[in-house]
Design an enzyme around this catalytic site. Structure first.
Site: not given
Ligand SMILES: *Cc1c(COP(=O)(O)O)cnc(C)c1O
Length: 426
Positions: A144, A239, A267
């Site tokens: 994701y 990411d 985060k």
């Molecule tokens: C949470 C998440 C995102 C997206 O971040 P948001 O602040 O919710 O838009 C992208 N990549 C990873 C790996 C995530 O866990």
């Protein structure tokens, strides 16, 4: 336990907010039941609108490494807001936060601040495309990277929980340049790179995938991705929105000793405020406007309150913090494994550094299909058994456990004791 207030709020919410929530997983769709409306967080605990208390093993999906209302973070935010909420002009705090990120994350020489992980991921791929003059992205099934069009293809937890493959509203065109490959599959990566290499702008991954439950990288797999990126001229993007500052201060890249070209952060970096970032090699980052031609901007980017909170949290990160997170994770993982084993329940408690996941399956997962094939109905029963005993887990079997240093050994033991009871009844 009463949930009347949450129920009433959810009913009200559904008349004015689609599905009653501002992010789908919060609606409890995959586990059923009433989503708890939260009134407050206190250290390791959540307090809901009915006054029920829960040990929090979600921690806002990762940002709250120290649990709720850590005093240094609260004071930094309160001090900052007293000086003004937003200026739309540069501030010293942004420079200090950028310096702290550059100091912590091995591959980052320059960094830009944005407001969400989605925005950071979207901007990172535009940068990769702009810097290489290429269009295709190699992405892994189940990873994701936020909900931008090109990345919402086989995107793990959120969409998997809802049982939809991508999303209506994403055009074939937007998804056409995204090449999908199974995680931990060297042959498939090599074949995709051979097929698209000349037009491959980026190889993108969660280095410690945590949106399809937890599926750690196979030995040497991240280094293999580095080699494939180098051989094809693609930009390697990690990411680290979840893994950054969580699996180690310098993220998965520090833990595994593999250096990406661009890193996406979110985060933890915002200390619980809407703040995210993407950074990397200076020569790549300098393609961004106004240094270069790749456009990216934001009215609230580098918001002074979010920056102050994020910086305050990053300044607390030392070896003792990771040692404690490691202890908490070990105690929890060992306890859960024992609880499931004693109850004769087939469960995988996967662990990678300070991240852990609970999956009701007979073998340890190595790719998305393994997670999809697990017993998610059983997870729903486990989730509710735990919730009834005051332990708040992620309301989906595609998610992971997020610990915090606010958890005491006694807290962890309470969670494990609850799990043993619930497991016996599964
Ligand atoms: C949470 C998440 C995102 C997206 O971040 P948001 O602040 O919710 O838009 C992208 N990549 C990873 C790996 C995530 O866990």
């Amino acid at each position: 336990m009463g949930t009347q207030t949450s129920q009433r709020l959810f009913d009200r919410a559904r008349t004015v907010i689609p599905g009653g929530v501002n992010s789908p997983v919060r609606a409890f769709d995959s586990v059923g039941g009433v989503p708890r409306f939260i009134a407050a967080g206190e250290g390791a605990e959540l307090v809901d609108a009915d006054g029920n208390r829960y040990l929090d093993l979600v921690n806002s999906w990762g940002p709250l490494l120290f649990g709720h209302v850590r005093d240094e973070v609260r004071r930094a935010a309160v001090d900052a807001i007293g000086r003004g909420s937003s200026f739309g002009a540069p501030t010293e705090g942004e420079v200090a936060l950028a310096e702290a990120i550059v100091d912590a994350v091995p591959s980052v020489e320059k960094v830009r601040l944005v407001n969400s992980g989605t925005e950071a991921g979207m901007s990172a791929i535009r940068l990769a495309r702009g810097a290489t003059g290429r269009s295709k992205l190699l992405k892994f099934v189940g990873h994701y990277h936020g909900h931008s069009d090109a990345l919402l293809v086989a995107a793990g937890s959120g969409v998997a929980t809802l049982g939809i493959p991508g999303s209506p509203g994403v055009t074939d065109g937007a998804a056409a340049d995204t090449v999908l490959v199974p995680w931990n599959d060297r042959e498939a990566v090599a074949a995709a790179v051979a097929a698209h290499g000349d037009d491959l702008a980026a190889i993108l991954c969660e280095p410690v995938p945590a949106n399809m439950n937890l599926v750690p990288p196979a030995e040497g797999f991240l280094a293999f991705l580095r080699e494939q990126a180098d051989a094809s001229g693609a930009v390697l993007v990690f990411d680290e929105v979840i893994s950054g500052f969580r699996v180690a201060r310098g993220g998965a890249q520090e833990l595994h000793g593999v250096t990406p070209d661009i890193t996406v952060l979110g985060k933890v970096v915002g200390g619980g405020f809407p703040l995210a970032a993407f950074g990397g090699r200076a020569d790549v980052m300098d393609h961004l406007a106004p240094a270069g031609p790749v456009y990216q901007a934001g009215t609230l980017s580098g918001n002074p309150v979010a920056v102050a909170a994020g910086l305050a949290q990053l300044r607390l990160l030392d070896d003792a913090v990771y040692a404690r997170l490691d202890e908490v994770t070990t105690r929890l993982v060992d306890g859960l494994r024992k609880a499931f084993a004693e109850a004769g329940v087939g469960a995988q408690v996967t662990r990678h550094a300070t991240l852990a996941g609970v999956l009701f399956a007979d073998t340890s997962p190595t790719r998305y299909e393994d997670v999809a094939a697990a017993d998610h109905a059983r997870y729903a029963r486990f989730f509710h058994g735990m919730l009834d005993r005051g332990i708040y887990l992620a309301p989906s079997g595609y998610e992971v456990l997020f610990t915090s240093t606010a958890l005491t050994d006694a807290d962890v033991d309470r969670a494990v004791a609850a799990a043993a009871e619930v497991a016996a009844a599964l």
